[in-house]
Design an enzyme around this catalytic site. Structure first.
Site, PDB file in Angstrom:
ATOM      1  N   ASN A 139       0.817  -1.591   0.365  1.00  0.00           N
ATOM      2  CA  ASN A 139      -0.132  -0.133   0.028  1.00  0.00           C
ATOM      3  C   ASN A 139       1.029   1.600  -0.122  1.00  0.00           C
ATOM      4  O   ASN A 139       1.600   1.582   1.141  1.00  0.00           O
ATOM      5  CB  ASN A 139      -0.808   0.066   1.363  1.00  0.00           C
ATOM      6  CG  ASN A 139      -1.783   1.147   1.960  1.00  0.00           C
ATOM      7  OD1 ASN A 139      -2.088   1.735   0.282  1.00  0.00           O
ATOM      8  ND2 ASN A 139      -2.147   1.638   2.951  1.00  0.00           N
ATOM      9  N   LYS A 156       0.412   4.275   0.084  1.00  0.00           N
ATOM     10  CA  LYS A 156      -0.569   5.522   0.700  1.00  0.00           C
ATOM     11  C   LYS A 156      -0.337   6.450  -0.786  1.00  0.00           C
ATOM     12  O   LYS A 156       0.066   5.939  -1.582  1.00  0.00           O
ATOM     13  CB  LYS A 156      -0.147   5.884   2.235  1.00  0.00           C
ATOM     14  CG  LYS A 156      -0.106   4.484   2.852  1.00  0.00           C
ATOM     15  CD  LYS A 156       0.161   4.412   3.903  1.00  0.00           C
ATOM     16  CE  LYS A 156       0.537   3.529   4.866  1.00  0.00           C
ATOM     17  NZ  LYS A 156       0.491   3.288   5.943  1.00  0.00           N
ATOM     18  N   HIS A 161      -9.639   0.912   4.598  1.00  0.00           N
ATOM     19  CA  HIS A 161      -8.460   1.087   5.187  1.00  0.00           C
ATOM     20  C   HIS A 161      -8.488   2.057   6.496  1.00  0.00           C
ATOM     21  O   HIS A 161      -9.330   3.039   6.797  1.00  0.00           O
ATOM     22  CB  HIS A 161      -6.995   1.491   4.428  1.00  0.00           C
ATOM     23  CG  HIS A 161      -5.893   1.712   5.637  1.00  0.00           C
ATOM     24  ND1 HIS A 161      -5.451   2.133   6.029  1.00  0.00           N
ATOM     25  CD2 HIS A 161      -4.837   0.769   4.921  1.00  0.00           C
ATOM     26  CE1 HIS A 161      -4.161   2.073   6.006  1.00  0.00           C
ATOM     27  NE2 HIS A 161      -4.255   1.481   5.398  1.00  0.00           N
ATOM     28  N   GLU A 195      -7.334   4.615   7.815  1.00  0.00           N
ATOM     29  CA  GLU A 195      -7.253   5.994   7.336  1.00  0.00           C
ATOM     30  C   GLU A 195      -7.891   6.443   6.988  1.00  0.00           C
ATOM     31  O   GLU A 195      -8.048   7.574   7.047  1.00  0.00           O
ATOM     32  CB  GLU A 195      -5.436   6.122   6.941  1.00  0.00           C
ATOM     33  CG  GLU A 195      -4.395   5.888   7.421  1.00  0.00           C
ATOM     34  CD  GLU A 195      -2.932   5.842   6.592  1.00  0.00           C
ATOM     35  OE1 GLU A 195      -2.997   5.560   6.407  1.00  0.00           O
ATOM     36  OE2 GLU A 195      -2.083   4.962   7.218  1.00  0.00           O
ATOM     37  N   GLU A 206      -5.567  -5.426  10.847  1.00  0.00           N
ATOM     38  CA  GLU A 206      -4.198  -3.975  10.673  1.00  0.00           C
ATOM     39  C   GLU A 206      -4.679  -3.023  11.961  1.00  0.00           C
ATOM     40  O   GLU A 206      -5.718  -2.362  11.918  1.00  0.00           O
ATOM     41  CB  GLU A 206      -4.592  -2.784   9.961  1.00  0.00           C
ATOM     42  CG  GLU A 206      -4.238  -3.487   8.631  1.00  0.00           C
ATOM     43  CD  GLU A 206      -3.915  -2.944   7.545  1.00  0.00           C
ATOM     44  OE1 GLU A 206      -1.982  -3.197   7.069  1.00  0.00           O
ATOM     45  OE2 GLU A 206      -4.220  -1.473   6.544  1.00  0.00           O
ATOM     46  N   GLY A 223       2.247   2.552  10.555  1.00  0.00           N
ATOM     47  CA  GLY A 223       3.218   3.182  11.081  1.00  0.00           C
ATOM     48  C   GLY A 223       3.561   3.805  11.898  1.00  0.00           C
ATOM     49  O   GLY A 223       4.484   5.090  11.420  1.00  0.00           O
ATOM     50  N   SER A 264       3.746  -1.933  10.451  1.00  0.00           N
ATOM     51  CA  SER A 264       5.012  -1.990  10.217  1.00  0.00           C
ATOM     52  C   SER A 264       5.695  -3.401  10.027  1.00  0.00           C
ATOM     53  O   SER A 264       6.184  -3.374  10.306  1.00  0.00           O
ATOM     54  CB  SER A 264       5.307  -2.023  11.799  1.00  0.00           C
ATOM     55  OG  SER A 264       4.249  -0.441  11.980  1.00  0.00           O
TER      56      SER A 264
HETATM   57  C1  PEP Z   1      -0.846  -0.021   6.349  1.00  0.00           C
HETATM   58  O1  PEP Z   1      -0.448   0.965   5.399  1.00  0.00           O
HETATM   59  O2  PEP Z   1      -1.887  -0.654   5.273  1.00  0.00           O
HETATM   60  C2  PEP Z   1       0.211  -0.807   6.661  1.00  0.00           C
HETATM   61  C3  PEP Z   1       0.580  -1.396   7.246  1.00  0.00           C
HETATM   62  O3  PEP Z   1       1.570   0.375   7.450  1.00  0.00           O
HETATM   63  P1  PEP Z   1       2.665   0.501   7.380  1.00  0.00           P
HETATM   64  O4  PEP Z   1       3.446  -1.036   7.249  1.00  0.00           O
HETATM   65  O5  PEP Z   1       3.618   1.719   6.883  1.00  0.00           O
HETATM   66  O6  PEP Z   1       2.363   0.183   9.561  1.00  0.00           O
END
Ligand code: PEP
Length: 254
Positions: free
Chosen positions: A9, A11, A94, A96, A164, A170, A210
């Site tokens: 992803n 983003k 997601h 976000e 998630e 992040g 992460s």
């Molecule tokens: C994500 O954007 O779904 C995500 C898991 O980000 P990160 O790997 O940066 O934590």
């Protein structure tokens, strides 16, 4: 047998020029790795250029969102019909989007249905906030986030789920493999109660939060985890390649 998936992803990162450069860097090696579904999800504006670069590639292309209406006066939105010719998958719900753009269980459900209608395969994200985690509400939150998804969504080759936890996205503070495995096992049980064991065993459930080349082994070693949704680390070719390679060789060795 669930085929593992690693989805990147990107983003709101990369210009079109940068996206093209990143795909050019990753494609040759990624194409050589089998046994894993490899997905990249660049920003909308780069989808057309990246699609061209992925002609005759085994890498699949995904979008990061869609709007549930087909067309009309929705300034700035992107419809399922617009995406249908461009990519095969789409990330929906997601955290976000839920957090900053106020997406609800109901709008997420509408988006899932709209994606299926045009043949796009959704990657549905679910996960709890730090506070919900600390107050023992994780299972309740996940059950609510999964409550509207219909049984048809789980038809073979349909929906992929991504667990998630928001506190891990992040932050550099990934869940432990064991923690993620336990929660994903709960999600599978929940689906089994709703739709039966066969559907629950067939659905792919990824971990996200992460994930890096240094910790991916911890997750794919777990029996319930079928791969990862990767944010930050998917923007570095060598990291992403290593994550996909490790996933391929672990699942092959099993
Ligand atoms: C994500 O954007 O779904 C995500 C898991 O980000 P990160 O790997 O940066 O934590």
């Amino acid at each position: 047998m669930r085929i593992p998936m690693i989805a990147g992803n990107w983003k709101m990162n990369t210009t079109v020029t940068e996206a093209v450069a990143l795909v050019k860097e990753m494609r040759p090696e990624l194409d050589r790795i089998d046994n894993v579904d490899k997905v990249i999800c660049p920003p909308f504006v780069s989808l057309a250029a990246v699609k061209e670069l992925l002609t005759r590639s085994s890498i699949k292309l995904g979008a990061q969102n869609l709007y549930f209406e087909e067309k009309g006066a929705y300034t700035g939105e992107i419809s399922p019909l617009m995406l249908a010719g461009l990519c095969q998958l789409v990330i929906i719900g997601h955290s976000e989007r839920r957090q900053y753009f106020k997406e609800t269980v109901e709008t997420v459900d509408k988006k899932i249905k709209a994606a299926f209608k045009v043949g796009l395969k959704p990657i549905l994200c679910v996960g709890e906030t730090p506070k919900e985690n600390e107050t023992g509400k994780t299972k309740e939150v996940l059950s609510k986030q999964l409550s509207l998804t219909s049984s048809q969504a789980y038809n073979p080759g349909g929906l992929t789920l991504a667990y998630e936890p928001i506190w891990a996205i992040g932050t550099g503070r990934a869940a432990s493999g064991e923690q993620a495995n336990q929660t994903i096992a709960f999600i599978r049980q929940h689906i089994s109660k709703q739709y039966g064991q066969e559907i629950a065993q067939a659905v792919r459930i990824l971990y996200g939060g992460s994930v890096t080349a240094a910790n991916i082994a911890e997750f794919i070693n777990q029996p319930e985890i079928d791969g990862a949704l990767v944010g930050g680390a998917s923007l570095k070719a060598s990291e992403f390649l290593s994550i996909v390679k490790q996933t391929s060789s672990f699942k092959r060795a099993k």
